[in-house]
Motif scaffolding. Sequence first.
Motif, PDB file in Angstrom:
ATOM      1  N   PHE B 544       0.857  -1.196   0.000  1.00 42.12           N
ATOM      2  CA  PHE B 544       0.000   0.000   0.000  1.00 42.12           C
ATOM      3  C   PHE B 544       0.892   1.245   0.000  1.00 42.12           C
ATOM      4  CE2 PHE B 544      -2.234   3.518   1.885  1.00 42.12           C
ATOM      5  CZ  PHE B 544      -3.560   3.376   1.502  1.00 42.12           C
ATOM      6  N   ASN B 545       1.901   1.227   0.877  1.00 41.73           N
ATOM      7  CA  ASN B 545       2.792   2.392   0.969  1.00 41.73           C
ATOM      8  C   ASN B 545       3.629   2.562  -0.292  1.00 41.73           C
ATOM      9  OD1 ASN B 545       1.783   2.814   3.495  1.00 41.73           O
ATOM     10  ND2 ASN B 545       3.598   2.103   4.600  1.00 41.73           N
ATOM     11  N   VAL B 546       4.063   1.439  -0.880  1.00 44.11           N
ATOM     12  CA  VAL B 546       4.848   1.513  -2.120  1.00 44.11           C
ATOM     13  C   VAL B 546       3.991   2.165  -3.209  1.00 44.11           C
ATOM     14  CG1 VAL B 546       5.945   0.144  -3.938  1.00 44.11           C
ATOM     15  CG2 VAL B 546       6.300  -0.459  -1.526  1.00 44.11           C
ATOM     16  N   ARG B 547       2.736   1.757  -3.249  1.00 45.08           N
ATOM     17  CA  ARG B 547       1.809   2.332  -4.232  1.00 45.08           C
ATOM     18  C   ARG B 547       1.662   3.847  -4.025  1.00 45.08           C
ATOM     19  NH1 ARG B 547      -4.104  -0.428  -4.603  1.00 45.08           N
ATOM     20  NH2 ARG B 547      -4.373   0.703  -2.663  1.00 45.08           N
ATOM     21  N   GLU B 548       1.844   4.291  -2.779  1.00 41.02           N
ATOM     22  CA  GLU B 548       1.758   5.724  -2.465  1.00 41.02           C
ATOM     23  C   GLU B 548       3.089   6.435  -2.688  1.00 41.02           C
ATOM     24  OE1 GLU B 548      -0.976   7.428  -1.518  1.00 41.02           O
ATOM     25  OE2 GLU B 548      -2.245   5.639  -1.607  1.00 41.02           O
ATOM     26  N   GLY B 549       4.126   5.672  -3.062  1.00 41.81           N
ATOM     27  CA  GLY B 549       5.416   6.310  -3.366  1.00 41.81           C
ATOM     28  C   GLY B 549       6.477   6.167  -2.290  1.00 41.81           C
ATOM     29  N   PHE B 550       6.203   5.389  -1.233  1.00 41.48           N
ATOM     30  CA  PHE B 550       7.195   5.232  -0.158  1.00 41.48           C
ATOM     31  C   PHE B 550       8.278   4.231  -0.558  1.00 41.48           C
ATOM     32  CE2 PHE B 550       3.759   7.222   2.037  1.00 41.48           C
ATOM     33  CZ  PHE B 550       4.324   7.913   3.083  1.00 41.48           C
ATOM     34  N   THR B 551       9.522   4.522  -0.163  1.00 44.93           N
ATOM     35  CA  THR B 551      10.663   3.635  -0.453  1.00 44.93           C
ATOM     36  C   THR B 551      11.604   3.609   0.748  1.00 44.93           C
ATOM     37  OG1 THR B 551      12.038   5.410  -1.323  1.00 44.93           O
ATOM     38  CG2 THR B 551      10.616   4.266  -2.916  1.00 44.93           C
ATOM     39  N   ARG B 552      12.761   3.036   0.536  1.00 47.12           N
ATOM     40  CA  ARG B 552      13.782   2.934   1.586  1.00 47.12           C
ATOM     41  C   ARG B 552      14.087   4.292   2.230  1.00 47.12           C
ATOM     42  NH1 ARG B 552      19.356  -0.369   2.111  1.00 47.12           N
ATOM     43  NH2 ARG B 552      20.300   0.951   3.674  1.00 47.12           N
ATOM     44  N   LYS B 553      14.083   5.350   1.446  1.00 44.75           N
ATOM     45  CA  LYS B 553      14.451   6.661   1.999  1.00 44.75           C
ATOM     46  C   LYS B 553      13.505   7.084   3.137  1.00 44.75           C
ATOM     47  CE  LYS B 553      11.818   9.571  -1.252  1.00 44.75           C
ATOM     48  NZ  LYS B 553      10.612   8.930  -0.836  1.00 44.75           N
ATOM     49  N   ASP B 554      12.315   6.514   3.157  1.00 45.87           N
ATOM     50  CA  ASP B 554      11.350   6.869   4.212  1.00 45.87           C
ATOM     51  C   ASP B 554      11.529   6.032   5.475  1.00 45.87           C
ATOM     52  OD1 ASP B 554       9.697   8.799   2.611  1.00 45.87           O
ATOM     53  OD2 ASP B 554       9.538   7.029   1.342  1.00 45.87           O
ATOM     54  N   ASP B 555      12.293   4.952   5.369  1.00 48.89           N
ATOM     55  CA  ASP B 555      12.556   4.101   6.541  1.00 48.89           C
ATOM     56  C   ASP B 555      13.722   4.693   7.324  1.00 48.89           C
ATOM     57  OD1 ASP B 555      10.549   2.299   5.937  1.00 48.89           O
ATOM     58  OD2 ASP B 555      11.872   0.930   4.852  1.00 48.89           O
ATOM     59  N   THR B 556      13.455   5.747   8.018  1.00 48.22           N
ATOM     60  CA  THR B 556      14.551   6.420   8.706  1.00 48.22           C
ATOM     61  C   THR B 556      14.091   6.944  10.066  1.00 48.22           C
ATOM     62  OG1 THR B 556      16.304   8.064   8.404  1.00 48.22           O
ATOM     63  CG2 THR B 556      14.103   8.694   7.652  1.00 48.22           C
ATOM     64  N   LEU B 557      15.038   7.471  10.806  1.00 52.14           N
ATOM     65  CA  LEU B 557      14.763   8.022  12.135  1.00 52.14           C
ATOM     66  C   LEU B 557      15.468   9.375  12.255  1.00 52.14           C
ATOM     67  CD1 LEU B 557      15.220   4.798  14.318  1.00 52.14           C
ATOM     68  CD2 LEU B 557      13.075   6.013  13.907  1.00 52.14           C
ATOM     69  N   PRO B 558      15.082  10.185  13.207  1.00 55.74           N
ATOM     70  CA  PRO B 558      15.714  11.504  13.347  1.00 55.74           C
ATOM     71  C   PRO B 558      17.235  11.422  13.566  1.00 55.74           C
ATOM     72  CG  PRO B 558      13.721  11.389  14.646  1.00 55.74           C
ATOM     73  CD  PRO B 558      13.981   9.999  14.155  1.00 55.74           C
ATOM     74  N   GLU B 559      17.897  12.467  13.101  1.00 53.83           N
ATOM     75  CA  GLU B 559      19.359  12.538  13.171  1.00 53.83           C
ATOM     76  C   GLU B 559      19.882  12.364  14.601  1.00 53.83           C
ATOM     77  OE1 GLU B 559      21.399  15.498  10.479  1.00 53.83           O
ATOM     78  OE2 GLU B 559      22.052  16.194  12.441  1.00 53.83           O
ATOM     79  N   ARG B 560      19.094  12.794  15.555  1.00 57.59           N
ATOM     80  CA  ARG B 560      19.520  12.668  16.963  1.00 57.59           C
ATOM     81  C   ARG B 560      19.905  11.228  17.296  1.00 57.59           C
ATOM     82  NH1 ARG B 560      16.480  16.233  21.150  1.00 57.59           N
ATOM     83  NH2 ARG B 560      18.347  17.451  20.874  1.00 57.59           N
ATOM     84  N   PHE B 561      19.161  10.270  16.780  1.00 63.07           N
ATOM     85  CA  PHE B 561      19.450   8.858  17.067  1.00 63.07           C
ATOM     86  C   PHE B 561      20.651   8.347  16.272  1.00 63.07           C
ATOM     87  CE2 PHE B 561      14.639   8.761  17.590  1.00 63.07           C
ATOM     88  CZ  PHE B 561      14.700   8.913  18.965  1.00 63.07           C
ATOM     89  N   LEU B 562      20.883   8.950  15.116  1.00 61.60           N
ATOM     90  CA  LEU B 562      21.939   8.458  14.227  1.00 61.60           C
ATOM     91  C   LEU B 562      23.290   9.066  14.560  1.00 61.60           C
ATOM     92  CD1 LEU B 562      20.007   8.683  10.813  1.00 61.60           C
ATOM     93  CD2 LEU B 562      19.818   6.967  12.605  1.00 61.60           C
TER      94      LEU B 562
END
Lengths: 94, 624
Positions: B544-562
Amino acid sequence: MNERVRIYIEFSWSLAQKTGRKFIWLDIDRDSKIEDLFLKILPSVIGREIGESLFKLFLNGEILVIVNGILVVDPLTKLSDGDKIYIQPMAFGG
Amino acid sequence: MVQPKLYGYAGKILWADLSTKTYKVIETSIELVKNFIGARGFGAKLLWDYMKPGIDPFSSENMIIFSVGPLAAVGAHSTSKFFVSFKSPLTGTYFRSVGGGNFGAEMKLAGYDAIIVVGKAEKPTYLWVQDDVIEFKDASHVWGAITTHTTEILLKETDRDAKLVTIGPAGENVVRFASIQTDDTRSAGRGGGGAVMGSKNLKAIVVKGTGKPELYNEEEFEKLVEEQLDLYHKNPTFHSFRSLGTASVVYLFYTLGHFPTYNFKQLELDNVERFKPEVLATYVVKTGSCYNCAMECWHFFKTSKGPYAGIIWDKPEYETLWSFGGVLGVTNLEAIMYANMLCDIYGLDTISAGVAIAFAYELYEKGILSKSEVDGLDLRWGNLEPAFELIRKIALREGIGNILAEGVARAAEIIGRGAERFAMHGKGLEIPAYDPRSAKAHGLSLATSNIGASHMIGWNTYEISGFPEKVDPFTIEGKGALAKKVQDTTTIYEAIGFCLFPRTMIPLDLASRMLYAATGIEEFKDIQYLFLVGERIYNIERAFNVREGFTRKDDTLPERFLREPVPRIPSKGQVFELDKLLDDYYIARGWDVNTGIPTGRKLEELGLQYVAEELAKLGRLPVG
């Protein structure tokens, strides 16, 4: 004579009710293990039956033993001077 | 072709169109049942089949689906949750939110496995469902009312024994994290389902049912319920939940490196002892439960002194003790209880509301927002007084509240000036009370979840509670497979309709036997089949999300954690190793590592060829 070290144990609410103690400072032999804590050391304070019962729950993963913020599951984990031990029933957030 | 009789299920789905004030009732098909079981599974499949891709979540084309599982209202414990599925106005993704109380069971007794609402009413409306009699009723007189008053008035004019879901002013004002409330204090809180209802001018759904689903083998089912209860009573977890619910773990989780403080800066929290269970327990005055649940994990707290005296309200759960506590540097329990009640009556998700407020506090601390920009409020850590005003402003979209009502991701874009560094969200969903740096598979689940950073999509018992076996929370090896395993298992329980709190007390083997006794469906006897269904549901949600345009780039977390190491024990020095963990996760899932999209082979393996074909037509299926 074995060298002695001092540890702090705190029982969470329902376990405090079960053991009758909220927290305890104990002097134990250096290199005592979690297993010793439940089967040899704590029985003098909370009774043998409760000690053994808690140990069984620990082995079954039904109570959590946290040593200095780290979850411990190995009964052979050695205890060190100044260790802070928190014992609580298994629970989940949500 | 005549469909075989469905046992355990209500057998019908109600489809209501608010634009035309018409409805239809369709059969719950055996294919839907076998392939998706129910509850969360039904929601995911129906959204995939009927939702037009790319629509605005606030358009009349969005769907909102209430669904329950085959074990709802048939005598099992902890199995009558209702699942709300929709395209989220907060994340733009597929979403599922879960509510307790009695509404789910009543829906089933009224004869429905799901209620689907589409369209938009011309004026405020509520749906009144009495078994097979459906009415679209005027809700103008309760529009603008808080949730408790709405409940009182609508039950008075329909049936005192009816059950309802409703929204408050926040939902009407399409606050992107508005909740759906039921039984006054229970919420399907996350993702903005309340805003979707508000955008449709749908104030409430009131249901009264007199039916009872027939079971395949009632005698066997009763024995299994006895077995379930026996397992409950033998387990300390049961007694812990019964004593204090999730509030019992606040102090414990703080010591384990969760319950993040000061907008996830993770500084030591003074007076954290206030969150110890023995302190919280002193506020309990009565208990309660969802429909037929022996856990009875509702605990009503009473405040009896100070400025917040006189409140009796269901206790803030672990998350809310954090979202108006630790994340704001607050340890005043009475103030947190008051904030919790305000959110319930305005109809706000307490997690998103608290994190949005913590975001404002940090921007104020950093000088990014001036005092005049926050309407003259003095947003100091540890002081919850200004937060009460912010809750009201968010719900009514006034001043700074109108910006925060958009959620932290959009609010950061509006504010600019580097605000995005302090916006703690995953795919737009405000991050809950766990630190990804303190449990890497759990963090991976927050990063990859199909609904944004939800803790309930893959709550990692292995890392956090050491159950069923302990896994080192700080290592990254094997965490992709572990996150997948927990996500898929969780999906099975949610497709059956189980509450997740007792899940460790109900082995899948027992769940499978209960399913078979209730439905008589042979496939449900096979645990491996249930795992296949769990993975299938997870993948169709992803699609469903792929159909909406979501990809790996959206699987992320805020910079504070990284980038920022945790400053306090036991996680001191830890960061979240996103890229390595993502690679490992996609490999474990059988998804394309470059895009994070399920491969055609994986979809076919799961019986989702039609999904693969649609993604291929859109040019979104990975090559190879």
